[in-house]
Design a protein around this motif. Structure first.
Motif, PDB file in Angstrom:
ATOM      1  N   GLY A 127       0.801  -1.216   0.000  1.00  0.00           N
ATOM      2  CA  GLY A 127       0.000   0.000   0.000  1.00  0.00           C
ATOM      3  C   GLY A 127       0.833   1.265   0.000  1.00  0.00           C
ATOM      4  N   ASN A 128       0.142   2.387  -0.107  1.00  0.00           N
ATOM      5  CA  ASN A 128       0.819   3.687  -0.132  1.00  0.00           C
ATOM      6  C   ASN A 128       1.073   4.170   1.301  1.00  0.00           C
ATOM      7  OD1 ASN A 128      -1.692   4.498   0.702  1.00  0.00           O
ATOM      8  ND2 ASN A 128      -1.954   6.103  -0.834  1.00  0.00           N
ATOM      9  N   ILE A 129       1.483   5.398   1.434  1.00  0.00           N
ATOM     10  CA  ILE A 129       1.953   5.872   2.738  1.00  0.00           C
ATOM     11  C   ILE A 129       1.325   7.219   3.080  1.00  0.00           C
ATOM     12  CG2 ILE A 129       4.155   4.674   2.474  1.00  0.00           C
ATOM     13  CD1 ILE A 129       5.385   7.395   1.708  1.00  0.00           C
ATOM     14  N   PHE A 130       1.393   7.558   4.359  1.00  0.00           N
ATOM     15  CA  PHE A 130       1.088   8.941   4.742  1.00  0.00           C
ATOM     16  C   PHE A 130       2.281   9.794   4.309  1.00  0.00           C
ATOM     17  CE2 PHE A 130      -1.716   6.828   7.900  1.00  0.00           C
ATOM     18  CZ  PHE A 130      -2.877   7.550   7.670  1.00  0.00           C
ATOM     19  N   PRO A 131       2.049  10.874   3.550  1.00  0.00           N
ATOM     20  CA  PRO A 131       3.176  11.654   3.024  1.00  0.00           C
ATOM     21  C   PRO A 131       3.789  12.544   4.104  1.00  0.00           C
ATOM     22  CG  PRO A 131       1.101  12.618   2.313  1.00  0.00           C
ATOM     23  CD  PRO A 131       0.749  11.401   3.112  1.00  0.00           C
ATOM     24  N   ILE A 132       4.337  11.906   5.120  1.00  0.00           N
ATOM     25  CA  ILE A 132       4.774  12.637   6.325  1.00  0.00           C
ATOM     26  C   ILE A 132       5.919  13.600   6.009  1.00  0.00           C
ATOM     27  CG2 ILE A 132       6.261  10.712   7.054  1.00  0.00           C
ATOM     28  CD1 ILE A 132       5.345  11.372   9.958  1.00  0.00           C
ATOM     29  N   GLU A 133       6.714  13.268   4.969  1.00  0.00           N
ATOM     30  CA  GLU A 133       7.818  14.169   4.627  1.00  0.00           C
ATOM     31  C   GLU A 133       7.299  15.503   4.086  1.00  0.00           C
ATOM     32  OE1 GLU A 133      10.613  12.025   2.174  1.00  0.00           O
ATOM     33  OE2 GLU A 133      10.809  10.503   3.759  1.00  0.00           O
ATOM     34  N   ALA A 134       6.151  15.418   3.405  1.00  0.00           N
ATOM     35  CA  ALA A 134       5.566  16.651   2.857  1.00  0.00           C
ATOM     36  C   ALA A 134       4.899  17.485   3.951  1.00  0.00           C
ATOM     37  CB  ALA A 134       4.546  16.295   1.780  1.00  0.00           C
ATOM     38  N   TRP A 135       4.767  16.932   5.141  1.00  0.00           N
ATOM     39  CA  TRP A 135       4.104  17.643   6.230  1.00  0.00           C
ATOM     40  C   TRP A 135       5.093  18.402   7.118  1.00  0.00           C
ATOM     41  CZ3 TRP A 135       0.672  12.881   7.969  1.00  0.00           C
ATOM     42  CH2 TRP A 135      -0.272  12.619   6.951  1.00  0.00           C
ATOM     43  N   THR A 136       6.344  18.423   6.752  1.00  0.00           N
ATOM     44  CA  THR A 136       7.351  19.127   7.535  1.00  0.00           C
ATOM     45  C   THR A 136       6.932  20.588   7.736  1.00  0.00           C
ATOM     46  OG1 THR A 136       9.029  17.697   6.594  1.00  0.00           O
ATOM     47  CG2 THR A 136       9.817  19.726   7.627  1.00  0.00           C
ATOM     48  N   GLY A 137       7.029  21.035   8.981  1.00  0.00           N
ATOM     49  CA  GLY A 137       6.684  22.423   9.284  1.00  0.00           C
ATOM     50  C   GLY A 137       5.201  22.666   9.504  1.00  0.00           C
ATOM     51  N   LYS A 138       4.410  21.620   9.493  1.00  0.00           N
ATOM     52  CA  LYS A 138       2.958  21.795   9.657  1.00  0.00           C
ATOM     53  C   LYS A 138       2.489  21.326  11.036  1.00  0.00           C
ATOM     54  CE  LYS A 138       1.746  21.229   4.759  1.00  0.00           C
ATOM     55  NZ  LYS A 138       1.309  22.590   4.454  1.00  0.00           N
ATOM     56  N   ASN A 139       1.291  21.796  11.408  1.00  0.00           N
ATOM     57  CA  ASN A 139       0.599  21.250  12.575  1.00  0.00           C
ATOM     58  C   ASN A 139      -0.080  19.953  12.158  1.00  0.00           C
ATOM     59  OD1 ASN A 139       1.034  23.720  14.119  1.00  0.00           O
ATOM     60  ND2 ASN A 139      -0.543  24.619  12.770  1.00  0.00           N
ATOM     61  N   LEU A 140      -0.078  18.970  13.060  1.00  0.00           N
ATOM     62  CA  LEU A 140      -0.744  17.708  12.767  1.00  0.00           C
ATOM     63  C   LEU A 140      -1.879  17.499  13.761  1.00  0.00           C
ATOM     64  CD1 LEU A 140       2.337  15.357  12.140  1.00  0.00           C
ATOM     65  CD2 LEU A 140       1.091  16.778  10.483  1.00  0.00           C
ATOM     66  N   LEU A 141      -3.070  17.247  13.216  1.00  0.00           N
ATOM     67  CA  LEU A 141      -4.230  16.983  14.059  1.00  0.00           C
ATOM     68  C   LEU A 141      -4.713  15.557  13.780  1.00  0.00           C
ATOM     69  CD1 LEU A 141      -6.732  17.721  15.831  1.00  0.00           C
ATOM     70  CD2 LEU A 141      -7.791  18.640  13.736  1.00  0.00           C
ATOM     71  N   PHE A 142      -4.583  14.702  14.777  1.00  0.00           N
ATOM     72  CA  PHE A 142      -5.017  13.316  14.606  1.00  0.00           C
ATOM     73  C   PHE A 142      -6.380  13.122  15.259  1.00  0.00           C
ATOM     74  CE2 PHE A 142      -0.398  13.223  14.519  1.00  0.00           C
ATOM     75  CZ  PHE A 142      -0.130  12.427  13.413  1.00  0.00           C
ATOM     76  N   VAL A 143      -7.304  12.510  14.532  1.00  0.00           N
ATOM     77  CA  VAL A 143      -8.629  12.227  15.080  1.00  0.00           C
ATOM     78  C   VAL A 143      -8.901  10.741  14.880  1.00  0.00           C
ATOM     79  CG1 VAL A 143     -11.079  12.824  15.033  1.00  0.00           C
ATOM     80  CG2 VAL A 143      -9.367  14.542  14.378  1.00  0.00           C
ATOM     81  N   ALA A 144      -9.039  10.009  15.985  1.00  0.00           N
ATOM     82  CA  ALA A 144      -9.189   8.556  15.858  1.00  0.00           C
ATOM     83  C   ALA A 144     -10.304   8.058  16.756  1.00  0.00           C
ATOM     84  CB  ALA A 144      -7.888   7.852  16.216  1.00  0.00           C
ATOM     85  N   GLY A 145     -10.936   6.972  16.310  1.00  0.00           N
ATOM     86  CA  GLY A 145     -12.010   6.371  17.099  1.00  0.00           C
ATOM     87  C   GLY A 145     -11.815   4.877  17.228  1.00  0.00           C
ATOM     88  N   GLY A 146     -12.006   4.357  18.418  1.00  0.00           N
ATOM     89  CA  GLY A 146     -12.048   2.920  18.673  1.00  0.00           C
ATOM     90  C   GLY A 146     -10.796   2.174  18.263  1.00  0.00           C
ATOM     91  N   ILE A 147     -11.001   1.117  17.486  1.00  0.00           N
ATOM     92  CA  ILE A 147      -9.905   0.250  17.083  1.00  0.00           C
ATOM     93  C   ILE A 147      -9.154   0.849  15.892  1.00  0.00           C
ATOM     94  CG2 ILE A 147     -11.525  -1.138  15.716  1.00  0.00           C
ATOM     95  CD1 ILE A 147      -8.455  -2.540  17.558  1.00  0.00           C
ATOM     96  N   ALA A 148      -9.512   2.071  15.487  1.00  0.00           N
ATOM     97  CA  ALA A 148      -8.848   2.712  14.346  1.00  0.00           C
ATOM     98  C   ALA A 148      -7.662   3.572  14.770  1.00  0.00           C
ATOM     99  CB  ALA A 148      -9.840   3.546  13.549  1.00  0.00           C
ATOM    100  N   LEU A 149      -7.300   3.514  16.044  1.00  0.00           N
ATOM    101  CA  LEU A 149      -6.097   4.256  16.448  1.00  0.00           C
ATOM    102  C   LEU A 149      -4.808   3.627  15.902  1.00  0.00           C
ATOM    103  CD1 LEU A 149      -4.857   6.632  17.972  1.00  0.00           C
ATOM    104  CD2 LEU A 149      -4.890   5.263  20.068  1.00  0.00           C
ATOM    105  N   PRO A 150      -4.715   2.279  15.790  1.00  0.00           N
ATOM    106  CA  PRO A 150      -3.450   1.682  15.345  1.00  0.00           C
ATOM    107  C   PRO A 150      -2.820   2.296  14.097  1.00  0.00           C
ATOM    108  CG  PRO A 150      -4.865  -0.021  16.194  1.00  0.00           C
ATOM    109  CD  PRO A 150      -5.666   1.253  16.238  1.00  0.00           C
ATOM    110  N   PRO A 151      -3.551   2.526  12.986  1.00  0.00           N
ATOM    111  CA  PRO A 151      -2.867   3.128  11.834  1.00  0.00           C
ATOM    112  C   PRO A 151      -2.337   4.532  12.146  1.00  0.00           C
ATOM    113  CG  PRO A 151      -5.245   2.872  11.406  1.00  0.00           C
ATOM    114  CD  PRO A 151      -4.933   2.138  12.674  1.00  0.00           C
ATOM    115  N   LEU A 152      -3.060   5.256  13.008  1.00  0.00           N
ATOM    116  CA  LEU A 152      -2.593   6.609  13.343  1.00  0.00           C
ATOM    117  C   LEU A 152      -1.456   6.566  14.354  1.00  0.00           C
ATOM    118  CD1 LEU A 152      -5.687   8.943  13.324  1.00  0.00           C
ATOM    119  CD2 LEU A 152      -4.391   7.907  11.482  1.00  0.00           C
ATOM    120  N   ARG A 153      -1.466   5.523  15.191  1.00  0.00           N
ATOM    121  CA  ARG A 153      -0.377   5.393  16.168  1.00  0.00           C
ATOM    122  C   ARG A 153       0.974   5.324  15.458  1.00  0.00           C
ATOM    123  NH1 ARG A 153       2.052   0.144  18.194  1.00  0.00           N
ATOM    124  NH2 ARG A 153       2.917   0.550  20.275  1.00  0.00           N
ATOM    125  N   SER A 154       1.002   4.639  14.306  1.00  0.00           N
ATOM    126  CA  SER A 154       2.250   4.555  13.536  1.00  0.00           C
ATOM    127  C   SER A 154       2.718   5.945  13.123  1.00  0.00           C
ATOM    128  CB  SER A 154       2.037   3.674  12.302  1.00  0.00           C
ATOM    129  OG  SER A 154       3.154   3.748  11.446  1.00  0.00           O
TER     130      SER A 154
END
Lengths: 343, 266, 277
Positions: free
Chosen positions: C100-127
């Motif tokens: 699969g593809n990826i979260f483009p985290i390198e393109a997010w340099t210098g930005k604020n990150l807001l994570f919103v997760a519910g229930g068992i869907a935290l694992p992908p965001l935890r990474s």
């Protein structure tokens, strides 16, 4: 390289097929089972039939068996050992009597499995396979190859293409090097051909739509009522997908216990209710309407967009096989006649 | 044909039925299932020897049920199916309006007794070759019969057209779709195919009303109806039970009578 | 050519009970060569298998910045996850991926990150969260909003404690009304409602949303209300999969394969797809 042509008498063709069987090649050819014709392994060339429009099942199982080992595993004293079936040698196979639409379908099938994350099994099987197709001198009302980029004398995907011409002879198109080497190995049976125009011997299949117009229509018809109306009589079996020469969906299943067993891939179909269902019970395609739409969209809209070929060659097998007479050609014509979406 | 079309239009017009399940002309000389909801739809209804696939399969289909009350044009096999489904409590409130056609005369069968009477007076009629095939198979040695089915099942790829075409295969979750435990091997290889077809035959033993739709539907040309026909024959011989005849008869293989010869349950 | 379907053998180094029916495994490669050549990026997933039972798809829940192992978190639901749940530390399972593809985290340099997760869907965001925290100086504010049905259903409880104590990020936890305990110190309310109260600013911010369909459905409009554009909102889809490599045909959403074109999508991409997920 559709350059070299030869002719072959019917007797010499039989001699060729007998020679291939005698040489221990795995020959698959049309044979009659009850009223239907199937590609089956040939032990005796005399059982091969020539008077059929289309076989009931496509030849795709030679590239993509209905059940295929992926890996095997065995627990020994050192731990779990996983073995790979790729290492096993695939015997040399010859497919005889496939129609031009079948060969065109197999070339798209191979292309699909080679695109992106290449599939070693399909690639390996195609390498081991030689395809000797037979042009169509007859068609039936379910046929619509000429609307799907193929034709009764299309050489695409074949290694050799035979066309029955007059006096019990066949014109032989040598399409690939693999085809050339088969001719070379049996040179005495073939004669150099004079210039023969094969078109006059071929069946006429009238083109009833163009793929481009269908793809264009489909882009705006996702929510059209046509899907629900068309799918009402669909009983949700997988007959259409399983006789189709381009359908390639599969499932992966384990057989065995925790110590020893196999992992297999088996044919699967988007027509089945459980195909897309999540563990939570949520189903993105909850009724046959969405499932029928998926089948048509995948072949006529999505594959042209993502893989640049049509997922249908117009062989007509799905229409002939459908217990509920879901006639694909008719349904595609109905889509072509849809008015463009307003706005 | 005309009286049938009139009858359908009348049922739709009076709102007694929201849909009439029947047949219309299909492609290339075939007929196809047709769901008449308007007067115009009703004009397309046809009824002749080609109408063999069992239409009762649509009585349990979600998309048809949500249309509202249904009428169905019924062959004797469909009538037997409806009686059998009734005996299995598949019609909670009322029967579908069942239309039988005889000499262009259309008759409504709307209750258990009239359906039962029709089913009883129209016994199963197989084409003669089917009767012969059933007899030939029964006369074979076990080894020969095994070899016969091995050859036939070798063409099965588990498209489940047999299941989908069978109106008595109405389980919302088929045994093949359960994987905890995995009752039936998924793969369409020799073992997996035997497991499926034996399960199917056993599940339909004493329930199969012998319409032959499974064989007609099979794209691989496997004469699978022979299995369930013989299974129902055995149940009739052993238990005197014939499916599709009595709307309130307890099922032969899931009920118990004191005089049953098997003693294990006593 | 290689056989895609041959899994790596992985040893379960640690097994953690996260919540009722939810477990995390830390997996180490049984074979050093496999370990040496394996790498992944945040957002990717794999096929985890129990021999004799089959394969199951879930994300890699650990961060690629943590070398030498991968972690997965799963809820015991079907045949394979039930068999996985019976496995213990020291047992061997199969894994193939990453896909699969990826979260483009390198393109997010210098930005604020807001994570919103519910229930068992935290694992992908935890990474992604750990990936961002391990490269903390690359980003501005990091905010995590995480909700579950009840306190017991919250996963990664230890890590939530740790995140709550960190001064370089903000953590808001919430449970559905009725799911709180006597000593619960977080919010009570559904994730979209809590998010609305937080009134997030879209300014130089990326929102990464993952949760059950109903949470997603009500969260996107809240973000839009605060003027997040569809390009600023990322999510991951979870359709049923078998092969993981764009062949088996199961996970398709229109022309898109969730397994190879996703699982990471922007809200803008989702808007152009049929809702078949």
């Amino acid at each position: 390289m559709t350059s070299t042509t030869y002719t072959l008498t019917h007797d010499n063709l039989n001699a060729l097929l007998r020679a291939l069987v005698a040489a221990g090649k795995q020959l698959h050819a049309p044979q009659r089972v009850g009223p239907k014709v199937f590609f089956k392994p040939v032990n005796d060339a005399a059982t091969i039939v020539f008077d059929y429009v289309q076989t009931a099942e496509s030849p795709k199982s030679l590239l993509f068996p209905k059940a295929e080992f992926l890996v095997s595993y065995r627990q020994n004293s050192e731990g779990m050992v996983v073995t790979d079936h790729l290492q096993k040698e695939i015997p040399e196979m010859i497919l005889f009597g496939s129609r031009p639409c079948d060969a065109a379908a197999l070339s798209r099938f191979v292309q699909f499995f080679a695109d992106g994350h290449a599939d070693a099994m399909v690639t390996q099987r195609r390498r081991a396979l030689t395809i000797i197709s037979m042009s169509c001198i007859a068609s039936d009302p379910a046929c619509f190859c000429t609307s799907c980029g193929s034709s009764p004398g299309d050489t695409t995907g074949s290694d050799l293409l035979l066309t029955p011409i007059s006096n019990g002879r066949y014109l032989v198109d040598v399409v690939t090097e693999k085809g050339q080497s088969l001719v070379a190995a049996n040179e005495a049976l073939f004669e150099q051909a004079p210039t023969i125009v094969k078109d006059s011997y071929l069946a006429t299949v009238e083109a009833v739509f163009t793929p481009e117009e269908i793809t264009k229509r489909l882009a705006t018809s996702f929510n059209d009522p046509i899907w629900k109306n068309a799918s009402l009589r669909c009983i949700g079996c997988g007959a259409c997908a399983y006789v189709c020469p381009t359908c390639s969906c599969f499932t992966i299943e384990d057989e065995g216990n925790d110590r020893t067993g196999d992992r297999l891939r088996c044919w699967d179909s988007c027509a089945f209710a459980l195909f897309t269902v999540h563990t939570t019970g949520h189903n993105p395609r909850p009724t046959q309407t969405e499932r029928w739409r998926q089948r048509v969209m995948h072949k006529f809209s999505y594959l042209p967009e993502t893989n640049h070929f049509l997922g249908c060659v117009g062989c007509g097998r799905c229409s002939r096989a459908c217990p509920a007479d879901m006639n694909l050609k008719e349904q595609i014509i109905a889509i072509a006649e849809l008015l463009p979406a307003i706005g | 044909m005309q009286s049938l079309q009139h009858k359908a239009a009348e049922l739709l017009g009076s709102n007694r039925a929201s849909v009439v399940i029947g047949y219309a002309e299909g492609s290339d000389g075939r007929v196809r299932p047709h769901f008449a909801r308007t007067n115009d739809d009703a004009k397309a209804l046809v009824w002749d020897q080609r109408c063999k696939q069992n239409l009762a399969v649509y009585l349990t289909k979600h998309e048809i049920k949500e249309m509202g009350p249904a009428a169905i044009i019924a062959s004797p096999a469909v009538v037997r199916t409806i009686v059998q489904m009734a005996s299995e409590q598949q019609f909670v409130r009322s029967f579908p309006i069942t239309l039988v056609v005889d000499n262009d005369q259309v008759t409504e069968l709307n209750d258990g007794p009239s359906l039962e009477a029709f089913a009883t007076s129209h016994p199963v009629l197989f084409p003669s070759h089917v009767t012969k095939e059933v007899e030939d198979l029964a006369a074979m040695s076990v080894a020969d019969r095994f070899a016969f089915w091995q050859e036939e099942f070798s063409r099965c790829f588990k498209c489940y057209a047999c299941r989908s075409a069978c109106p008595l295969c109405y389980c919302t979750k088929c045994i093949t779709e359960s994987n905890q435990p995995q009752w039936v091997t998924v793969a369409p290889h020799a073992l997996g195919n035997f497991e499926w077809h034996l399960n199917r035959a056993m599940h339909l033993a004493g329930r199969c009303i012998q319409c032959g739709s499974c064989t007609l539907a099979c794209p691989a040309g496997i004469p699978i109806a022979l299995l369930t026909i013989e299974a129902s024959n055995i149940v009739q011989r052993e238990f005197g039970y014939q499916p599709g005849i009595k709307a309130d008869a307890p099922a032969a293989l899931s009920s118990f009578r004191v005089e049953d010869k098997e003693a294990f349950i006593r | 050519m290689e056989n895609t379907y041959k899994p790596y053998l992985m040893r379960i180094e640690r097994a953690i009970d996260e919540a009722p029916g939810v477990k995390t495994f830390r997996l180490a490669f049984a074979n050093d060569d496999d370990r040496a050549r394996f790498s992944f990026k945040t957002g990717q997933f794999g096929e985890y298998s129990v021999f004799g039972e089959g394969e199951s798809t879930f994300c890699i829940a650990s961060s690629p910045t943590r070398d030498g192992y991968i972690e997965c978190t799963f809820r015991q639901a079907g045949r394979v996850t039930s068999a996985l749940a019976r496995k213990e530390e020291g047992d061997t399972i199969g894994f193939r991926g990453p896909y699969g593809n990826i979260f483009p985290i390198e393109a997010w340099t210098g930005k604020n990150l807001l994570f919103v997760a519910g229930g068992i869907a935290l694992p992908p965001l935890r990474s992604v969260i750990w990936n961002a925290l391990d490269l903390r100086s690359n980003f501005k504010d990091i905010t995590v909003l995480y909700g579950a049905r009840s306190v017991a259903d919250l996963v990664y409880k230890q890590e939530l404690d740790e995140w709550g104590k960190r001064s370089d990020m903000k953590l808001v936890t919430t449970v559905d009304p009725g799911g709180e305990t006597a000593d619960w110190k977080g919010s009570v309310g559904f994730v979209p409602a809590v998010l609305e109260k937080m009134a997030p600013s879209p300014e130089n911010t990326i929102a990464i949303v993952c949760g059950p369909p109903v949470m997603i459905k009500y969260t996107f409009p809240v973000l839009e209300k605060f003027n997040f554009t569809p390009d600023q909102i990322f999510t991951t889809l979870e359709n049923r999969m078998k092969c993981g490599v764009g062949k088996c045909g199961r996970c398709t959403v229109g022309p898109v394969y969730v397994c190879k074109d996703g699982p990471v999508f922007t809200y803008r991409q989702l808007q152009s797809l049929p809702a078949e997920y």
